[in-house]
Design a protein around this motif. Structure first.
Motif, PDB file in Angstrom:
ATOM      1  N   ARG A 110      -1.167   6.125   6.956  1.00 27.32           N
ATOM      2  CA  ARG A 110      -1.822   4.827   6.811  1.00 27.32           C
ATOM      3  C   ARG A 110      -1.147   3.946   5.758  1.00 27.32           C
ATOM      4  NH1 ARG A 110      -7.200   3.750   8.178  1.00 27.32           N
ATOM      5  NH2 ARG A 110      -8.126   5.180   9.684  1.00 27.32           N
ATOM      6  N   CYS A 111      -0.194   4.510   5.019  1.00 30.19           N
ATOM      7  CA  CYS A 111       0.496   3.761   3.966  1.00 30.19           C
ATOM      8  C   CYS A 111       1.742   3.079   4.528  1.00 30.19           C
ATOM      9  CB  CYS A 111       0.901   4.696   2.830  1.00 30.19           C
ATOM     10  SG  CYS A 111      -0.483   5.570   2.044  1.00 30.19           S
ATOM     11  N   GLU A 112       2.160   2.011   3.860  1.00 27.48           N
ATOM     12  CA  GLU A 112       3.379   1.325   4.276  1.00 27.48           C
ATOM     13  C   GLU A 112       4.617   2.127   3.897  1.00 27.48           C
ATOM     14  OE1 GLU A 112       2.478  -3.337   3.974  1.00 27.48           O
ATOM     15  OE2 GLU A 112       1.889  -2.187   2.204  1.00 27.48           O
ATOM     16  N   ARG A 113       4.612   2.672   2.701  1.00 31.00           N
ATOM     17  CA  ARG A 113       5.645   3.609   2.277  1.00 31.00           C
ATOM     18  C   ARG A 113       4.983   4.751   1.522  1.00 31.00           C
ATOM     19  NH1 ARG A 113       9.821   2.362  -1.402  1.00 31.00           N
ATOM     20  NH2 ARG A 113       8.343   1.017  -2.473  1.00 31.00           N
ATOM     21  N   ILE A 114       5.663   5.882   1.481  1.00 30.69           N
ATOM     22  CA  ILE A 114       5.118   7.035   0.778  1.00 30.69           C
ATOM     23  C   ILE A 114       6.220   7.714  -0.027  1.00 30.69           C
ATOM     24  CG2 ILE A 114       3.260   7.504   2.416  1.00 30.69           C
ATOM     25  CD1 ILE A 114       4.985   9.683   3.652  1.00 30.69           C
ATOM     26  N   GLY A 115       5.792   8.418  -1.072  1.00 33.11           N
ATOM     27  CA  GLY A 115       6.691   9.263  -1.837  1.00 33.11           C
ATOM     28  C   GLY A 115       6.192  10.693  -1.759  1.00 33.11           C
ATOM     29  N   LEU A 116       7.065  11.609  -1.423  1.00 31.47           N
ATOM     30  CA  LEU A 116       6.711  13.031  -1.351  1.00 31.47           C
ATOM     31  C   LEU A 116       7.062  13.676  -2.687  1.00 31.47           C
ATOM     32  CD1 LEU A 116       8.085  13.897   2.227  1.00 31.47           C
ATOM     33  CD2 LEU A 116       5.797  13.104   1.579  1.00 31.47           C
ATOM     34  N   ASP A 138      10.081   6.705   1.526  1.00 30.68           N
ATOM     35  CA  ASP A 138      10.424   5.885   2.692  1.00 30.68           C
ATOM     36  C   ASP A 138       9.146   5.588   3.457  1.00 30.68           C
ATOM     37  OD1 ASP A 138      11.931   4.505   4.614  1.00 30.68           O
ATOM     38  OD2 ASP A 138      13.531   6.007   4.548  1.00 30.68           O
ATOM     39  N   THR A 139       9.279   4.928   4.595  1.00 29.63           N
ATOM     40  CA  THR A 139       8.117   4.709   5.447  1.00 29.63           C
ATOM     41  C   THR A 139       7.713   6.038   6.078  1.00 29.63           C
ATOM     42  OG1 THR A 139       9.416   4.253   7.440  1.00 29.63           O
ATOM     43  CG2 THR A 139       8.927   2.390   5.977  1.00 29.63           C
ATOM     44  N   PRO A 140       6.433   6.210   6.433  1.00 30.15           N
ATOM     45  CA  PRO A 140       6.022   7.461   7.084  1.00 30.15           C
ATOM     46  C   PRO A 140       6.845   7.784   8.327  1.00 30.15           C
ATOM     47  CG  PRO A 140       4.098   6.211   6.416  1.00 30.15           C
ATOM     48  CD  PRO A 140       5.283   5.320   6.170  1.00 30.15           C
ATOM     49  N   GLN A 141       7.141   6.780   9.127  1.00 30.60           N
ATOM     50  CA  GLN A 141       7.895   7.013  10.362  1.00 30.60           C
ATOM     51  C   GLN A 141       9.309   7.498  10.070  1.00 30.60           C
ATOM     52  OE1 GLN A 141       8.034   3.674  13.043  1.00 30.60           O
ATOM     53  NE2 GLN A 141       9.524   4.631  14.395  1.00 30.60           N
ATOM     54  N   ARG A 142       9.978   6.856   9.120  1.00 31.57           N
ATOM     55  CA  ARG A 142      11.357   7.247   8.830  1.00 31.57           C
ATOM     56  C   ARG A 142      11.431   8.613   8.161  1.00 31.57           C
ATOM     57  NH1 ARG A 142      12.628   1.476   7.896  1.00 31.57           N
ATOM     58  NH2 ARG A 142      12.153   1.688   5.673  1.00 31.57           N
ATOM     59  N   LEU A 189       0.874  -1.175   0.000  1.00 32.85           N
ATOM     60  CA  LEU A 189       0.000   0.000   0.000  1.00 32.85           C
ATOM     61  C   LEU A 189       0.907   1.219   0.000  1.00 32.85           C
ATOM     62  CD1 LEU A 189      -2.609   1.554   0.165  1.00 32.85           C
ATOM     63  CD2 LEU A 189      -2.770   1.010   2.593  1.00 32.85           C
ATOM     64  N   PHE A 190       1.052   1.828  -1.171  1.00 34.46           N
ATOM     65  CA  PHE A 190       2.003   2.919  -1.364  1.00 34.46           C
ATOM     66  C   PHE A 190       1.242   4.222  -1.582  1.00 34.46           C
ATOM     67  CE2 PHE A 190       4.766   5.727  -3.725  1.00 34.46           C
ATOM     68  CZ  PHE A 190       6.017   5.516  -3.170  1.00 34.46           C
ATOM     69  N   GLY A 191       1.689   5.284  -0.925  1.00 31.88           N
ATOM     70  CA  GLY A 191       1.041   6.584  -1.069  1.00 31.88           C
ATOM     71  C   GLY A 191       1.926   7.595  -1.769  1.00 31.88           C
ATOM     72  N   LEU A 192       1.350   8.326  -2.704  1.00 32.87           N
ATOM     73  CA  LEU A 192       2.042   9.433  -3.366  1.00 32.87           C
ATOM     74  C   LEU A 192       1.446  10.716  -2.814  1.00 32.87           C
ATOM     75  CD1 LEU A 192       4.230   9.876  -5.542  1.00 32.87           C
ATOM     76  CD2 LEU A 192       2.380  10.145  -7.202  1.00 32.87           C
ATOM     77  N   ILE A 193       2.267  11.476  -2.100  1.00 31.04           N
ATOM     78  CA  ILE A 193       1.778  12.599  -1.307  1.00 31.04           C
ATOM     79  C   ILE A 193       2.259  13.915  -1.902  1.00 31.04           C
ATOM     80  CG2 ILE A 193       1.520  13.496   1.023  1.00 31.04           C
ATOM     81  CD1 ILE A 193       0.735  10.516   0.696  1.00 31.04           C
ATOM     82  N   GLY A 194       1.321  14.821  -2.152  1.00 28.49           N
ATOM     83  CA  GLY A 194       1.704  16.122  -2.674  1.00 28.49           C
ATOM     84  C   GLY A 194       0.484  16.978  -2.946  1.00 28.49           C
ATOM     85  N   PRO A 195       0.670  18.286  -3.077  1.00 30.82           N
ATOM     86  CA  PRO A 195      -0.450  19.208  -3.325  1.00 30.82           C
ATOM     87  C   PRO A 195      -0.927  19.137  -4.765  1.00 30.82           C
ATOM     88  CG  PRO A 195       1.610  20.418  -3.368  1.00 30.82           C
ATOM     89  CD  PRO A 195       1.966  18.998  -2.984  1.00 30.82           C
ATOM     90  N   ASP A 196      -1.983  19.868  -5.074  1.00 32.18           N
ATOM     91  CA  ASP A 196      -2.466  19.963  -6.454  1.00 32.18           C
ATOM     92  C   ASP A 196      -1.352  20.501  -7.350  1.00 32.18           C
ATOM     93  OD1 ASP A 196      -4.908  19.087  -5.610  1.00 32.18           O
ATOM     94  OD2 ASP A 196      -5.861  21.065  -5.605  1.00 32.18           O
ATOM     95  N   GLY A 197      -1.212  19.912  -8.526  1.00 30.81           N
ATOM     96  CA  GLY A 197      -0.191  20.371  -9.453  1.00 30.81           C
ATOM     97  C   GLY A 197       1.182  19.785  -9.225  1.00 30.81           C
ATOM     98  N   ALA A 198       1.293  18.843  -8.288  1.00 22.60           N
ATOM     99  CA  ALA A 198       2.604  18.275  -7.974  1.00 22.60           C
ATOM    100  C   ALA A 198       3.071  17.260  -9.005  1.00 22.60           C
ATOM    101  CB  ALA A 198       2.576  17.623  -6.591  1.00 22.60           C
ATOM    102  N   GLY A 199       2.116  16.679  -9.760  1.00 23.17           N
ATOM    103  CA  GLY A 199       2.475  15.684 -10.764  1.00 23.17           C
ATOM    104  C   GLY A 199       1.898  14.306 -10.499  1.00 23.17           C
ATOM    105  N   LYS A 200       1.079  14.176  -9.462  1.00 22.60           N
ATOM    106  CA  LYS A 200       0.517  12.868  -9.089  1.00 22.60           C
ATOM    107  C   LYS A 200      -0.344  12.283 -10.201  1.00 22.60           C
ATOM    108  CE  LYS A 200      -1.671  14.344  -5.384  1.00 22.60           C
ATOM    109  NZ  LYS A 200      -1.442  15.780  -5.561  1.00 22.60           N
TER     110      LYS A 200
END
Length: 308
Positions: free
Chosen positions: A196-202, A212-216, A30-41
């Motif tokens: 809530r994701c296992e890893r995320i990309g900012l 990385d993981t949210p915690q790290r 469960l991977f999350g791509l995190i960013g505001p509008d216009g970030a490229g998601k």
């Protein structure tokens, strides 16, 4: 790896939507791509789902090249775009049957998979999709994306504009789907969902800042951080931004997060400074950084590199 992205770039005119993005997503993750509008998601998700062709680089999904093997890949994907894209004049049941027919299945074939979601929609089976609430539209769109039991589920900001209760229910459903062996990649601007994701990309302005993981990611924030609470928040913001020892200042809810240049600066020093400037009832406390603090720090660092 279910997703391998190598140096992918995409440009719209003078706007660089994605710039040399490299990313890997593991099977059943469960991977999350995190960013505001216009970030490229959305651009990245459209490339992964074969709806766009990258200008440069290569992406493989489930072992298929997204350009060369798009016909073989599409039946293995479940895609829920950010904007509600089902047929508004069709009923709940008709939408589900239509999307099932596209993939050559019947809703009953994979009903066990969608039962926890669709069961909430069954009382409204004859209602037009246009007349559903935001949360119910979300559940219908997810049911349609899952009706053929895809190997990869791609969700582009699925909870935007949805109430807090429905958002929580949605993420609880994603956790159950992951346990069914489905890889999930989801884009969201909400930092609480990132946890809530296992890893995320900012991601910001087409660049991937950290994965990385949210915690790290939160723990990688290595500066002195304090929270300032004061009645005159606007005045405090201006004063803190002009202070010689502040590296970054950002409003966070009912407080102001301040990153200090000198790690030896005490919270009491800032409190005295604000009081001397006429502010009353000032509270300054050291705090542990969040994912959002780290995200803002990465953006600040990138801006400083570009500027200086």
């Amino acid at each position: 790896m279910d997703i391998v992205v190598e140096q992918v770039s995409k440009q719209y005119g003078s706007v660089m939507a994605l710039e040399s993005i490299s990313l890997e997503v593991e099977s059943d993750e469960l991977f999350g791509l995190i960013g505001p509008d216009g970030a490229g998601k959305t651009t990245l998700f459209r490339i992964l789902t074969t709806l766009l062709v990258p200008d440069q680089g290569k992406a493989t999904v489930l072992g298929y090249d997204v350009v060369d093997d798009w016909q073989a890949l599409r039946p293995k994907l479940g895609y829920m775009p950010g904007r509600f894209s089902l047929y508004p004049d069709l009923s709940v049941a008709e939408n589900l049957e239509f999307f099932a027919s596209i993939f050559g299945v019947k809703p009953a074939d994979n009903y066990d998979l969608i039962r926890p979601i669709y069961r909430q929609l069954e009382p409204f089976e004859s209602r037009r999709a246009h007349d559903l609430s935001g949360g119910m539209k979300q559940k219908l769109a997810l049911s349609c994306a899952l009706v053929h039991r895809p190997e990869l589920l791609v969700l582009d900001e699925p909870t935007t504009g949805v109430d807090a209760v429905s958002r929580k229910e949605f993420w609880d459903m994603l956790k159950k789907l992951k346990n069914e062996g489905i890889t999930i990649i989801v884009a969201t601007p909400y930092m609480d969902e990132a946890a809530r994701c296992e890893r995320i990309g900012l991601i910001q302005e087409g660049s991937l800042l950290q994965v990385d993981t949210p915690q790290r990611i939160a723990e990688s924030f290595d500066k002195n951080l304090v929270a300032v609470q004061v009645k005159d928040k606007y005045r405090a913001l201006q004063l803190l931004k002009s202070h010689e020892n502040t590296y970054a200042v950002h409003p966070f809810g009912d407080s102001i997060h301040v990153t200090l240049r000198d790690p030896g600066t005490s919270p009491e020093h800032l409190k005295v400074y604000l009081r001397e400037k006429g502010l009353k009832e000032v509270r300054v406390t050291p705090i542990s950084p969040t994912i959002e603090d780290r995200f803002m720090d990465l953006i600040q660092s990138k801006a400083n590199v570009i500027t200086y």
